[in-house]
Design an enzyme around this catalytic site. Structure first.
Site, PDB file in Angstrom:
ATOM      1  N   LYS A  54     -11.373  11.939  17.723  1.00  0.00           N
ATOM      2  CA  LYS A  54     -11.526  12.839  16.582  1.00  0.00           C
ATOM      3  C   LYS A  54     -12.925  12.717  15.990  1.00  0.00           C
ATOM      4  O   LYS A  54     -13.560  13.722  15.656  1.00  0.00           O
ATOM      5  CB  LYS A  54     -10.438  12.550  15.531  1.00  0.00           C
ATOM      6  CG  LYS A  54      -9.065  13.024  16.012  1.00  0.00           C
ATOM      7  CD  LYS A  54      -7.896  12.480  15.210  1.00  0.00           C
ATOM      8  CE  LYS A  54      -6.583  12.864  15.916  1.00  0.00           C
ATOM      9  NZ  LYS A  54      -5.386  12.307  15.285  1.00  0.00           N
ATOM     10  N   GLN A  98      -3.734   8.631  10.380  1.00  0.00           N
ATOM     11  CA  GLN A  98      -3.267   8.495  11.766  1.00  0.00           C
ATOM     12  C   GLN A  98      -1.884   7.830  11.789  1.00  0.00           C
ATOM     13  O   GLN A  98      -1.694   6.762  11.216  1.00  0.00           O
ATOM     14  CB  GLN A  98      -4.290   7.660  12.567  1.00  0.00           C
ATOM     15  CG  GLN A  98      -3.971   7.548  14.035  1.00  0.00           C
ATOM     16  CD  GLN A  98      -4.046   8.885  14.776  1.00  0.00           C
ATOM     17  OE1 GLN A  98      -4.998   9.645  14.621  1.00  0.00           O
ATOM     18  NE2 GLN A  98      -3.026   9.188  15.561  1.00  0.00           N
ATOM     19  N   ASP A 121      -3.603  18.160   9.026  1.00  0.00           N
ATOM     20  CA  ASP A 121      -2.626  17.872  10.084  1.00  0.00           C
ATOM     21  C   ASP A 121      -1.421  18.815   9.986  1.00  0.00           C
ATOM     22  O   ASP A 121      -0.650  18.939  10.932  1.00  0.00           O
ATOM     23  CB  ASP A 121      -2.115  16.426   9.929  1.00  0.00           C
ATOM     24  CG  ASP A 121      -2.578  15.531  11.062  1.00  0.00           C
ATOM     25  OD1 ASP A 121      -3.062  16.068  12.078  1.00  0.00           O
ATOM     26  OD2 ASP A 121      -2.448  14.301  10.922  1.00  0.00           O
TER      27      ASP A 121
END
Ligand code: NDP
Length: 285
Positions: A54, A98, A121
């Site tokens: 990322k 995460q 997300d």
């Protein structure tokens, strides 16, 4: 005839190029650089790999990434305090925590603490709800990436039989909703589905996100179907998907490989959401 292999790597690269150009325009017009905060807790090796990818993608498209690495034993309170701080900082347009988080942390509470305006997300219940009722929101990255791949094949989804195998909140359920929004007739399968092979055999469009190496057999697939394999399984033979690729590609009209299919799209869609968030924040959307 063997299937067209849907080249997610190339499609993602071309999306990243477009994103980089739009990031440049935003900087020039408004003096704003999109910023993504990535929070990682502990030393989970897979998570470390994802976070590095990322960061690399951010650098490539000109998005500023800010990594917050917290120790495995960080308290929930400390993690929530960090999320709160990131929520208020203007130069941060996207917040990504995460997953998975260590057991002592309530994952839902952390996701809900992220302000929906920065939920790149797309996991916040408000984002999920908006997607469900067709309102504009951040779409979750992997399902969105699957939809882009389907779009690239040129398949018309309206009226098609779509079968999704897997019903997780991050893969199966949102993909099913996005297919439904495109007017496909959607069936969702899971571990209690009876006669999976028969249901899979009805699919004009098959999306699989289970996490079991090659469990969907090639001869289950309807000739001419489009197959999107979300699965990532590490085996002695390397990375494989949930679909028996070699056999499936002899029946499908188009199929994603693993690796190089859905995986690269997930990160490209995260970049797109972060850009979109920065554009919204500056009223350039
Ligand atoms: P989960 O473990 O959360 O969900 C798996 C789903 O598969 C569940 O709904 C489960 O059913 C179903 N399932 C399990 N066994 C069977 C079976 N025998 N028959 C039918 N259905 C079954 O996994 P995720 O959704 O998080 O991930 C799925 C896969 O996608 C994994 O390989 C993961 O690595 C990959 N992935 C890839 C991403 C990418 O970027 N390419 C991103 C995210 C995930 P039930 O609900 O009944 O238990």
């Amino acid at each position: 005839m063997a299937a067209t292999i849907i080249d997610g790597k190339a499609i993602a690269a071309s999306r990243r190029e477009q994103i980089a150009a739009r990031v440049g325009e935003l900087k020039e017009a408004m003096g704003v650089t999109p910023g993504l905060a990535v929070v990682i807790v502990g030393e989970n090796p897979a998570s470390q790999v994802y976070v590095r990818s990322k960061e690399k993608a951010c650098a490539e498209v000109g998005i500023l990434s800010e990594k917050h690495a917290l120790p495995e034993d960080v308290s929930q309170q400390e993690l929530l305090a960090l999320v709160d701080e990131l929520n208020t900082r203007n130069e941060i347009h996207g917040i990504l925590v995460q997953l998975p988080l260590p057991e002592h942390i309530d994952e839902d509470a952390v996701i809900e603490a992220i302000t929906p305006a920065k939920d790149v997300d797309g996991f916040h219940p408000i984002s999920v709800g908006k997607m469900m009722i067709g309102q504009e929101t951040f779409l979750p990255c992997t399902p969105h990436g699957c939809m882009v791949l389907l779009e690239e094949t040129g398949i018309e989804l309206k009226g098609k039989e779509a079968v999704v195998v897997g019903r997780s909140n991050i893969v199966g359920k949102p993909i099913a909703m996005l297919l439904l929004a495109q007017h496909a007739t959607v069936t969702i399968c899971h571990s209690r589905t009876r006669d999976l092979a028969e249901v899979v055999g009805r699919a004009d469009v098959l999306v699989v996100g289970v996490g079991r190496p090659e469990m969907i057999k090639g001869d289950w697939i309807k000739p001419g179907a489009v197959v999107i394999d979300v699965g990532i399984n590490r085996t002695d033979a390397g990375l494989v998907g949930d679909v028996e690729f070699e056999a499936a590609k002899e029946r499908a009209s188009a199929i994603t490989p693993v690796p190089g299919g859905v995986g690269p799209m997930t990160i490209a869609m995260l970049m797109e959401n972060t850009l979109l968030s920065a554009m919204r924040a500056t009223n350039m959307d």
